[in-house]
Write a protein that holds these residues in place. Structure first.
Motif, PDB file in Angstrom:
ATOM      1  N   ASN A 207     -72.058   3.190  -0.628  1.00  0.00           N
ATOM      2  CA  ASN A 207     -73.153   3.901   0.027  1.00  0.00           C
ATOM      3  C   ASN A 207     -73.458   3.446   1.450  1.00  0.00           C
ATOM      4  O   ASN A 207     -74.230   4.100   2.152  1.00  0.00           O
ATOM      5  CB  ASN A 207     -74.420   3.785  -0.823  1.00  0.00           C
ATOM      6  CG  ASN A 207     -74.285   4.495  -2.153  1.00  0.00           C
ATOM      7  OD1 ASN A 207     -74.489   5.701  -2.251  1.00  0.00           O
ATOM      8  ND2 ASN A 207     -73.923   3.742  -3.189  1.00  0.00           N
ATOM      9  N   ILE A 208     -72.852   2.331   1.876  1.00  0.00           N
ATOM     10  CA  ILE A 208     -73.066   1.869   3.251  1.00  0.00           C
ATOM     11  C   ILE A 208     -71.734   1.610   3.956  1.00  0.00           C
ATOM     12  O   ILE A 208     -71.459   2.208   4.993  1.00  0.00           O
ATOM     13  CB  ILE A 208     -73.954   0.604   3.287  1.00  0.00           C
ATOM     14  CG1 ILE A 208     -75.341   0.907   2.700  1.00  0.00           C
ATOM     15  CG2 ILE A 208     -74.092   0.107   4.729  1.00  0.00           C
ATOM     16  CD1 ILE A 208     -76.294  -0.264   2.690  1.00  0.00           C
ATOM     17  N   PHE A 209     -70.909   0.740   3.398  1.00  0.00           N
ATOM     18  CA  PHE A 209     -69.644   0.417   4.062  1.00  0.00           C
ATOM     19  C   PHE A 209     -68.792   1.662   4.317  1.00  0.00           C
ATOM     20  O   PHE A 209     -68.346   1.909   5.447  1.00  0.00           O
ATOM     21  CB  PHE A 209     -68.823  -0.581   3.240  1.00  0.00           C
ATOM     22  CG  PHE A 209     -69.402  -1.972   3.155  1.00  0.00           C
ATOM     23  CD1 PHE A 209     -70.436  -2.378   3.987  1.00  0.00           C
ATOM     24  CD2 PHE A 209     -68.901  -2.889   2.249  1.00  0.00           C
ATOM     25  CE1 PHE A 209     -70.963  -3.663   3.915  1.00  0.00           C
ATOM     26  CE2 PHE A 209     -69.406  -4.175   2.165  1.00  0.00           C
ATOM     27  CZ  PHE A 209     -70.445  -4.563   2.995  1.00  0.00           C
ATOM     28  N   LYS A 210     -68.548   2.439   3.265  1.00  0.00           N
ATOM     29  CA  LYS A 210     -67.650   3.595   3.400  1.00  0.00           C
ATOM     30  C   LYS A 210     -68.214   4.690   4.304  1.00  0.00           C
ATOM     31  O   LYS A 210     -67.504   5.185   5.205  1.00  0.00           O
ATOM     32  CB  LYS A 210     -67.285   4.142   2.020  1.00  0.00           C
ATOM     33  CG  LYS A 210     -66.311   3.245   1.262  1.00  0.00           C
ATOM     34  CD  LYS A 210     -65.869   3.863  -0.056  1.00  0.00           C
ATOM     35  CE  LYS A 210     -64.857   2.964  -0.774  1.00  0.00           C
ATOM     36  NZ  LYS A 210     -64.414   3.547  -2.068  1.00  0.00           N
ATOM     37  N   PRO A 211     -69.476   5.111   4.137  1.00  0.00           N
ATOM     38  CA  PRO A 211     -70.001   6.138   5.043  1.00  0.00           C
ATOM     39  C   PRO A 211     -70.024   5.704   6.508  1.00  0.00           C
ATOM     40  O   PRO A 211     -69.856   6.530   7.403  1.00  0.00           O
ATOM     41  CB  PRO A 211     -71.425   6.375   4.524  1.00  0.00           C
ATOM     42  CG  PRO A 211     -71.400   5.927   3.106  1.00  0.00           C
ATOM     43  CD  PRO A 211     -70.425   4.798   3.052  1.00  0.00           C
ATOM     44  N   ALA A 212     -70.216   4.402   6.732  1.00  0.00           N
ATOM     45  CA  ALA A 212     -70.259   3.905   8.108  1.00  0.00           C
ATOM     46  C   ALA A 212     -68.872   3.613   8.669  1.00  0.00           C
ATOM     47  O   ALA A 212     -68.731   3.330   9.866  1.00  0.00           O
ATOM     48  CB  ALA A 212     -71.111   2.629   8.170  1.00  0.00           C
ATOM     49  N   GLY A 213     -67.834   3.671   7.820  1.00  0.00           N
ATOM     50  CA  GLY A 213     -66.473   3.384   8.263  1.00  0.00           C
ATOM     51  C   GLY A 213     -66.178   1.904   8.398  1.00  0.00           C
ATOM     52  O   GLY A 213     -65.288   1.501   9.152  1.00  0.00           O
ATOM     53  N   MET A 214     -66.917   1.078   7.654  1.00  0.00           N
ATOM     54  CA  MET A 214     -66.800  -0.376   7.762  1.00  0.00           C
ATOM     55  C   MET A 214     -65.676  -0.898   6.861  1.00  0.00           C
ATOM     56  O   MET A 214     -65.904  -1.515   5.829  1.00  0.00           O
ATOM     57  CB  MET A 214     -68.141  -1.028   7.408  1.00  0.00           C
ATOM     58  CG  MET A 214     -69.279  -0.621   8.326  1.00  0.00           C
ATOM     59  SD  MET A 214     -70.910  -1.192   7.762  1.00  0.00           S
ATOM     60  CE  MET A 214     -70.727  -2.973   7.883  1.00  0.00           C
ATOM     61  N   GLY A 215     -64.445  -0.695   7.301  1.00  0.00           N
ATOM     62  CA  GLY A 215     -63.291  -1.042   6.479  1.00  0.00           C
ATOM     63  C   GLY A 215     -62.987  -2.517   6.393  1.00  0.00           C
ATOM     64  O   GLY A 215     -62.197  -2.945   5.542  1.00  0.00           O
ATOM     65  N   ASP A 216     -63.607  -3.335   7.260  1.00  0.00           N
ATOM     66  CA  ASP A 216     -63.343  -4.772   7.255  1.00  0.00           C
ATOM     67  C   ASP A 216     -64.504  -5.584   6.681  1.00  0.00           C
ATOM     68  O   ASP A 216     -64.587  -6.795   6.894  1.00  0.00           O
ATOM     69  CB  ASP A 216     -63.037  -5.262   8.677  1.00  0.00           C
ATOM     70  CG  ASP A 216     -61.690  -4.779   9.177  1.00  0.00           C
ATOM     71  OD1 ASP A 216     -60.742  -4.749   8.369  1.00  0.00           O
ATOM     72  OD2 ASP A 216     -61.586  -4.420  10.366  1.00  0.00           O
ATOM     73  N   SER A 217     -65.397  -4.920   5.964  1.00  0.00           N
ATOM     74  CA  SER A 217     -66.556  -5.600   5.379  1.00  0.00           C
ATOM     75  C   SER A 217     -66.415  -5.674   3.866  1.00  0.00           C
ATOM     76  O   SER A 217     -65.949  -4.731   3.236  1.00  0.00           O
ATOM     77  CB  SER A 217     -67.847  -4.856   5.748  1.00  0.00           C
ATOM     78  OG  SER A 217     -68.020  -4.841   7.146  1.00  0.00           O
ATOM     79  N   SER A 218     -66.824  -6.798   3.303  1.00  0.00           N
ATOM     80  CA  SER A 218     -66.654  -6.999   1.866  1.00  0.00           C
ATOM     81  C   SER A 218     -67.503  -8.173   1.412  1.00  0.00           C
ATOM     82  O   SER A 218     -68.286  -8.744   2.188  1.00  0.00           O
ATOM     83  CB  SER A 218     -65.180  -7.277   1.546  1.00  0.00           C
ATOM     84  OG  SER A 218     -64.765  -8.480   2.175  1.00  0.00           O
ATOM     85  N   PHE A 219     -67.339  -8.528   0.143  1.00  0.00           N
ATOM     86  CA  PHE A 219     -68.039  -9.685  -0.422  1.00  0.00           C
ATOM     87  C   PHE A 219     -67.070 -10.805  -0.777  1.00  0.00           C
ATOM     88  O   PHE A 219     -67.484 -11.919  -1.074  1.00  0.00           O
ATOM     89  CB  PHE A 219     -68.841  -9.262  -1.657  1.00  0.00           C
ATOM     90  CG  PHE A 219     -69.926  -8.282  -1.322  1.00  0.00           C
ATOM     91  CD1 PHE A 219     -71.199  -8.718  -1.007  1.00  0.00           C
ATOM     92  CD2 PHE A 219     -69.674  -6.914  -1.281  1.00  0.00           C
ATOM     93  CE1 PHE A 219     -72.207  -7.832  -0.666  1.00  0.00           C
ATOM     94  CE2 PHE A 219     -70.669  -6.016  -0.956  1.00  0.00           C
ATOM     95  CZ  PHE A 219     -71.935  -6.473  -0.642  1.00  0.00           C
ATOM     96  N   THR A 220     -65.804 -10.492  -0.752  1.00  0.00           N
ATOM     97  CA  THR A 220     -64.765 -11.499  -0.950  1.00  0.00           C
ATOM     98  C   THR A 220     -63.683 -11.271   0.097  1.00  0.00           C
ATOM     99  O   THR A 220     -63.486 -10.133   0.556  1.00  0.00           O
ATOM    100  CB  THR A 220     -64.123 -11.395  -2.351  1.00  0.00           C
ATOM    101  OG1 THR A 220     -63.577 -10.080  -2.526  1.00  0.00           O
ATOM    102  CG2 THR A 220     -65.158 -11.660  -3.444  1.00  0.00           C
TER     103      THR A 220
END
Length: 364
Positions: A207-220
């Motif tokens: 709901n945040i990473f994908k809609p914003a195009g944040m392909g280099d963000s994660s939790f691991t």
């Protein structure tokens, strides 16, 4: 005549001493006198920060003016900080948690006025504490990071972390004061899971990473070599277990991705404008802090901004400032404990606005 001359010289001498003292004590400078265009001014300023290690991003009017890496991401591997280096953004993660809660309110799945007891009735004081209080750091809950039982390198379950603070006396009547508390945002992450039916990590990703195009963000981070290592006094920081932060500060991201998050908010891709205005309203304060929902709400150099710091005990010091009326975003990600990222962000803003900066303006 000699007396008058002597008094005049004495007065000029005192004035000179006071002026020098003001510069030394308050650090006043006048960035507007720097030559060249904005990018050159910023480059000139950062070139003097020889000991800085991290990433600086400055964007104005929808364009990235500056995005550069400085120092080493990993000294042992000889890797320099690059714009795509991944950092633990720590408490900047709270802006994502707050965004998730407000998305769920827009969908009618919860209300910020809901009492905590609606979701966790067994928690002490849950009837008098609302989601509004958790979002604005006005719940009175003790910060579990500050409890004597807390250990950085211990692997906790969510229940074990809640046990660290739930039975501690609340610090004040909910809603009466501002007191920064990771405990409140930890609970908000649990509420995201309960209401959405997804794990916190999956919800933020979808709901945040994908809609914003944040392909280099994660939790691991599958490949640790992509990740900046935190340093304390030049040495690798203490070991920390990922379980200690959760919704209060567990996101790993890059400068470019944080900028994409900023742009997704500005374009109302993640939240409606009226919902964002609700987030950027001051609900709790304790000088010099004013807090909305997941954002500090400030005025610097006469310009309104919403900002958030992000510090991690193993050597990360970050700061994000969004001057939303000026379409200006300044982000500092640093992997050294000694960096004052907030002060650096303010200095960069002073250059953009062409205004002098006093020592105290770096912090308030």
């Amino acid at each position: 005549m000699k007396k008058i001359l002597k008094r005049t010289l004495y007065s000029l001498f005192i004035l000179l001493i006071v002026s020098i003292a003001a510069v030394l004590l308050f650090g006043y400078s006048n960035p507007s006198k720097l030559p060249g265009d904005l990018q050159k001014k910023l480059d000139t300023f950062m070139a003097k920060k020889e000991n800085f290690s991290g990433i600086v991003l400055v964007a104005k009017d929808g364009n990235i003016v500056m995005e550069k890496g400085y120092g080493m991401a990993n000294k042992g591997e000889g890797l320099a900080n690059q714009p795509n280096t991944k950092f633990r953004i720590a408490s900047i993660s709270k802006t994502f948690t707050a965004t998730a809660i407000m998305q769920l309110e827009e969908k009618g799945l919860l209300s910020v006025q809901d009492p905590l007891s609606k979701y966790y009735p067994d928690l002490p004081n849950s009837e008098s504490i609302t989601l509004h209080h958790l979002l604005s750091h006005s719940s009175g809950y003790v910060d579990y990071f500050q409890t004597k039982e807390f250990e950085l390198d211990h692997k906790y379950s969510k229940g074990e972390l809640v046990d660290l603070f739930k039975d501690k006396p609340i610090k004040f009547t909910p809603g009466k004061k501002f007191s920064y508390s990771n405990s409140g945002f930890f609970l908000l992450g649990m509420i995201v899971e309960k209401v959405s039916g997804q794990s916190y990590e999956d919800y933020i990703t979808e709901n945040i990473f994908k809609p914003a195009g944040m392909g280099d963000s994660s939790f691991t981070v599958e490949n640790p070599i992509e990740m900046a290592m935190g340093y304390v006094k030049g040495e690798p920081g203490p070991k920390t277990d990922p379980s200690i932060a959760f919704a209060a500060g567990d996101i790993t991201s890059t400068a470019q991705d944080i900028y994409l998050f900023d742009q997704a908010l500005k374009s109302n891709k993640l939240l409606q404008s009226q919902t964002q205005n609700k987030m950027y309203t001051v609900y709790s304060r304790s000088f010099p802090y004013k807090y909305g929902y997941g954002w500090y709400v400030l005025e610097t150099f006469g310009h309104r901004n919403v900002s958030h710091s992000g510090g991690y005990p193993n050597g990360f010091r970050n700061y994000l400032a969004r001057y939303i009326d000026d379409d200006l975003t300044i982000l500092v990600l640093s992997n050294q404990m000694e960096t004052n990222s907030k002060a650096l962000t303010r200095e960069l803003a002073s250059i953009v606005f062409g205004k002098g900066i006093w020592f105290w303006q770096k912090f308030i």
